[in-house]
Design a protein around this motif. Structure first.
Motif, short mmCIF file in Angstrom:
data_model
loop_
_atom_site.label_atom_id
_atom_site.label_comp_id
_atom_site.label_asym_id
_atom_site.label_seq_id
_atom_site.Cartn_x
_atom_site.Cartn_y
_atom_site.Cartn_z
N TYR A 29 0.84 -1.19 0.00
CA TYR A 29 0.00 0.00 0.00
C TYR A 29 0.87 1.25 0.00
N PHE A 30 0.54 2.20 -0.86
CA PHE A 30 1.20 3.50 -0.87
C PHE A 30 0.19 4.55 -1.31
N SER A 31 0.07 5.61 -0.51
CA SER A 31 -0.82 6.72 -0.88
C SER A 31 -0.16 8.05 -0.54
N GLN A 32 -0.46 9.04 -1.36
CA GLN A 32 0.11 10.38 -1.24
C GLN A 32 -1.02 11.34 -0.86
N HIS A 33 -0.78 12.16 0.16
CA HIS A 33 -1.85 13.04 0.66
C HIS A 33 -1.34 14.47 0.81
N SER A 34 -2.14 15.41 0.36
CA SER A 34 -1.82 16.83 0.55
C SER A 34 -2.62 17.37 1.73
#
Length: 199
Positions: free
Chosen positions: A129-134
């Motif tokens: 799992y990999f997610s990018q969040h601003s």
């Protein structure tokens, strides 16, 4: 942190050497050094463990709640993307293993950042799992629900994986030094108590 642990290691080594000094004026200073080493070491590790076990709340921070909606326990890491001038500094942190339908809370220091990544491992090396969040609004806490095995960016996840590997390597190395410190501290404490009992 690493410097103090290194200092404690050598202080404990010298304390064991000074145990052999039992006569003359130097003996009193040697015993004082041994006592101070043991007291300081125990105090430092007691403070460190209390600090590590306390909730890591940070003033002026953004609360992050990571919820595991997947059917398997995953080991999660948080990577804070700090932008200092023209440089990007990735700061990893271990969130911990989260069971299905459970969550963990972390606090993000966002003074030089407006973005973070979440990395999830199944086992030690299998990144699933990999997610990018601003973070457009730093006054609103974040909730991330992990519902799918996704990798939003292969390139960024590879960079994240390198940071996590380096982070774990440093922690393993630190763990070895701490174990050595505990062993030497225990030996010093036993010898010190035995010396006192003999008098």
């Amino acid at each position: 942190m690493e410097f103090i642990i290194f200092v404690i290691f050598w202080a404990c080594v010298f304390s064991l050497v000074f145990y052999k000094v039992k006569s003359g004026k130097v003996a009193k200073w040697a015993k004082l050094f041994r006592i101070l080493t043991v007291v300081f070491s125990i105090s430092f590790f007691a403070y460190w463990f209390i600090k590590k076990s306390a909730v890591a709340f940070v003033d002026n921070s953004v609360g992050l709640q990571v919820v595991n909606k997947l059917p398997q326990t995953l080991d999660f890491y948080l990577i804070n993307v700090n932008k200092v001038q023209s440089n990007i500094i990735l700061e990893p942190k271990h969130i911990g293993k989260i069971r299905p339908e459970y969550y963990r809370i972390e606090y993000l220091k966002m003074d030089t950042s407006d973005e973070y990544w979440i990395v999830g491992y199944l086992g030690k090396k299998n990144l699933v799992y990999f997610s990018q969040h601003s973070v457009p609004n730093k006054n609103i806490d974040q909730i991330v629900e992990v519902q799918n095995y996704i990798n939003q960016s292969v390139k960024l996840s590879e960079a994240a994986k390198k940071q996590v590997d380096a982070y774990n390597y440093e922690n393993t190395k630190l763990g070895i030094w701490i174990s050595l410190d505990f062993l030497l501290l225990f030996l010093n404490l036993v010898l010190l108590l035995r010396k006192n009992k003999s008098h």
